[in-house]
Design an enzyme around this catalytic site. Structure first.
Site, PDB file in Angstrom:
ATOM      1  N   ASP A 155       2.259   1.957   3.271  1.00  0.00           N
ATOM      2  CA  ASP A 155       3.332   1.003   3.925  1.00  0.00           C
ATOM      3  C   ASP A 155       4.678   1.409   3.648  1.00  0.00           C
ATOM      4  O   ASP A 155       5.510   1.433   4.581  1.00  0.00           O
ATOM      5  CB  ASP A 155       3.094  -0.395   3.289  1.00  0.00           C
ATOM      6  N   ASP A 173      -4.198 -13.820  -2.534  1.00  0.00           N
ATOM      7  CA  ASP A 173      -3.571 -13.519  -1.207  1.00  0.00           C
ATOM      8  C   ASP A 173      -3.334 -14.531  -0.349  1.00  0.00           C
ATOM      9  O   ASP A 173      -4.557 -15.216   0.194  1.00  0.00           O
ATOM     10  CB  ASP A 173      -4.514 -12.233  -0.589  1.00  0.00           C
ATOM     11  N   HIS A 204     -10.594 -14.475   3.558  1.00  0.00           N
ATOM     12  CA  HIS A 204     -11.647 -13.714   3.269  1.00  0.00           C
ATOM     13  C   HIS A 204     -12.609 -14.827   2.779  1.00  0.00           C
ATOM     14  O   HIS A 204     -14.068 -14.518   2.916  1.00  0.00           O
ATOM     15  CB  HIS A 204     -11.444 -12.726   2.085  1.00  0.00           C
ATOM     16  N   GLU A 232     -10.292  -7.332  -4.654  1.00  0.00           N
ATOM     17  CA  GLU A 232     -10.311  -8.392  -3.704  1.00  0.00           C
ATOM     18  C   GLU A 232     -11.555  -8.411  -2.714  1.00  0.00           C
ATOM     19  O   GLU A 232     -11.837  -7.729  -2.027  1.00  0.00           O
ATOM     20  CB  GLU A 232      -8.989  -7.913  -2.633  1.00  0.00           C
ATOM     21  N   GLU A 266      -8.467 -14.289  -1.406  1.00  0.00           N
ATOM     22  CA  GLU A 266      -7.634 -14.465  -0.173  1.00  0.00           C
ATOM     23  C   GLU A 266      -8.475 -15.521   0.628  1.00  0.00           C
ATOM     24  O   GLU A 266      -9.745 -15.357   0.659  1.00  0.00           O
ATOM     25  CB  GLU A 266      -7.629 -12.933   0.606  1.00  0.00           C
ATOM     26  N   ASP A 286      -0.534 -12.763   2.309  1.00  0.00           N
ATOM     27  CA  ASP A 286      -1.202 -11.624   2.931  1.00  0.00           C
ATOM     28  C   ASP A 286      -1.225 -12.302   4.182  1.00  0.00           C
ATOM     29  O   ASP A 286      -2.403 -12.515   4.826  1.00  0.00           O
ATOM     30  CB  ASP A 286      -2.492 -11.406   2.241  1.00  0.00           C
ATOM     31  N   HIS A 338       0.802  -1.188   0.088  1.00  0.00           N
ATOM     32  CA  HIS A 338      -0.049  -0.096  -0.006  1.00  0.00           C
ATOM     33  C   HIS A 338       0.880   1.283  -0.102  1.00  0.00           C
ATOM     34  O   HIS A 338       1.987   1.226   0.472  1.00  0.00           O
ATOM     35  CB  HIS A 338      -0.900   0.093   1.145  1.00  0.00           C
TER      36      HIS A 338
HETATM   37  C1  XLS Z   1      -7.479  -7.001   4.351  1.00  0.00           C
HETATM   38  C2  XLS Z   1      -6.948  -7.043   2.865  1.00  0.00           C
HETATM   39  C3  XLS Z   1      -5.813  -6.326   2.759  1.00  0.00           C
HETATM   40  C4  XLS Z   1      -5.482  -6.349   0.881  1.00  0.00           C
HETATM   41  C5  XLS Z   1      -4.813  -5.177   0.493  1.00  0.00           C
HETATM   42  O1  XLS Z   1      -8.121  -7.837   4.771  1.00  0.00           O
HETATM   43  O2  XLS Z   1      -6.463  -8.354   2.708  1.00  0.00           O
HETATM   44  O3  XLS Z   1      -4.557  -6.689   3.348  1.00  0.00           O
HETATM   45  O4  XLS Z   1      -4.954  -7.451   0.538  1.00  0.00           O
HETATM   46  O5  XLS Z   1      -5.408  -3.912   0.622  1.00  0.00           O
HETATM   47 NI    NI Z   2      -5.576  -9.261   1.272  1.00  0.00          NI
HETATM   48 NI    NI Z   3      -7.406  -9.870   4.437  1.00  0.00          NI
END
Ligand code: XLS
Ligand code: NI
Ligand code: NI
Length: 438
Positions: free
Chosen positions: A105, A297, A272, A233, A269, A340, A102
């Site tokens: 970061d 991710d 998620h 995402e 991800e 991630d 990001h």
């Molecule tokens: C948060 C997300 C974040 C994204 C990038 O839960 O996974 O880390 O991957 O903004």
């Molecule tokens: Ni993520």
């Molecule tokens: Ni996440």
């Protein structure tokens, strides 16, 4: 990279499954060929800057515990550059070929937008130098549109137009920097794009604003000649109760509704997926079926804690399922396997970052090899094909060819007695998968 930030840790080598060295790969052997590609080209491992380099390792009950001697916690560009040096040393020692970040970061958020942009530019120059020195590439960049208090009610779905404008400016800059660093992609994770209660929310308006935001990003991408892939995402909740991009299917529906599907793929991800009460292989499959499986991710959730714990993936059954989906979809084109994931709050020493990534990389290497063998042998795929064989001939074929009508099917049905489909053989197939686990 002047000073060594991980002294005493050498480049992690592949030593095979029988080694006793905990700082070695047992399965990830970057140049080993699996099928037609090297392992490293199948897996395209990436470091998530926000976790590996920046996460303080706090939890809802206590502050950060991490020991990161190279990071003095200040907002200076000098500190940001030193953190970048440590990050590139870390990636080199682990043979991580990619990274993701990001904007906030890699560089600090300062008092105003211009100052933050200038700091980001200064750090980006340094990152560019480090990329050149090491050959490490930027898998994707993104903008942090969720930490600053101004984004408390969303960014591209904020009810406040000035907040929306600052978010747009931040994304514009993050895209510029990603482009400058040769990024292969750009991700939109709708951090706070969602709501807590409909009592104060005009969902239709927020979604229209979000769609326009993404269309502006597409326009700007063309304008600057950025060729990287855009990703969305999905995530169902956290921090909002209802996130608009709740799962792969919801994202695809949104992209279709607002004519954005040609411009976006999904970044799936694991944690998620499980928050959405899906298995990650379900999400990968939904994305792949729409030709939209872009990137992953890689992490995993704690089955006993209901939040996004972002743990390192070590479950070989899971990585096998993921690699089955990825291989069947033809592998990564622009995306990669971005960790991630964060080490536990208890694992506060720098060396824990190595153990965590080694475990994740080995778990995916095993998953890759196992999935490849399952596909090569073909028993699983043959079973599935046979299961649907009634759609390959006779009346089923007319369905497959979209020639069937309710009338034609009724005519067929009236001739049938009772029909019992063949067994799904779930247990047999679970046993079959176990045969491949070494
Ligand atoms: C948060 C997300 C974040 C994204 C990038 O839960 O996974 O880390 O991957 O903004
Ligand atoms: Ni993520
Ligand atoms: Ni996440």
């Amino acid at each position: 990279m002047s000073q060594e930030h991980f002294p005493g840790i050498k480049k992690i080598a592949y030593e095979g499954p029988n080694t006793k060295n905990r700082l070695a790969f047992r399965h990830y052997n970057p140049d080993e060929i699996v099928g037609k590609k090297k392992m490293k080209d199948h897996l395209r491992f990436s470091m998530a800057y926000w976790h590996a380099m920046k996460n303080p390792l706090g939890d809802p009950f206590g502050g950060g515990t991490r020991q990161r001697p190279w990071d003095d916690g200040s907002d200076s560009v000098e500190n940001a550059k030193r953190v970048a040096d440590a990050g590139f040393e870390f990636m080199q020692k682990l043979s991580l070929d990619y990274y993701c970040f990001h904007d906030r970061d890699v560089a600090p958020e300062l008092g105003d937008l211009q100052a933050s942009n200038d700091a980001l530019d200064a750090v980006a120059d340094h990152l560019k130098k480090l990329q050149k020195q090491t050959g490490i590439k930027l898998l994707w960049g993104t903008a942090c549109l969720f930490s600053h208090p101004r984004y408390m009610q969303g960014a591209a779905t904020s009810p406040n137009a000035d907040v929306y404008a600052i978010a747009a400016a931040q994304v514009k800059k993050a895209m510029d920097v990603t482009h400058r660093l040769g990024g292969l992609g750009y991700t939109f994770w709708g951090g706070r794009e969602g709501y807590s209660t409909l009592l104060n929310t005009d969902m239709k308006r927020e979604l229209a604003n979000l769609a326009h935001f993404l269309h502006m990003a597409v326009d700007y991408k063309k304008k600057i000649g950025f060729k990287g892939q855009f990703y969305i995402e999905p995530k169902p909740r956290e921090p909002s109760t209802h996130q608009y991009d709740s799962d792969a299917a919801a994202c695809l529906n949104f992209l279709r509704e607002f004519n954005l599907l040609d411009h976006f793929k999904l970044n799936i991800e694991t944690n998620h997926a499980t928050l959405a009460l899906h298995r990650v292989e379900h999400e990968l499959n939904v994305a792949a079926n729409a030709g939209a499986l872009g990137s992953i991710d890689a992490n995993t959730g704690d089955e006993l804690i209901g939040w996004d714990t972002d743990q390192f993936p070590t479950n070989i059954y899971m990585t096998t399922q993921m690699m089955l989906q990825l291989l069947r979809a033809g592998g990564f084109k622009t995306g990669g396997m971005n960790f991630d994931a964060k080490v536990r709050r208890e694992s506060h020493e720098p060396i824990d970052l190595f153990h965590a990534h080694i475990g994740g990389m080995d778990a995916f290497a095993r998953g890759l090899k196992i999935a490849h063998r399952i596909i090569q042998d073909g028993d699983l795929d043959r079973f599935v094909k046979t299961r649907y064989a009634t759609f390959d001939s006779g009346i089923g074929k007319t369905v497959t060819a979209k020639k069937a009508t309710f009338e034609s099917l009724e005519k067929h049905a009236l001739k049938l007695g009772d029909v019992v489909p063949a067994s799904g053989r779930q247990e047999m197939l679970e046993n079959l998968i176990n045969d491949y686990m070494d």
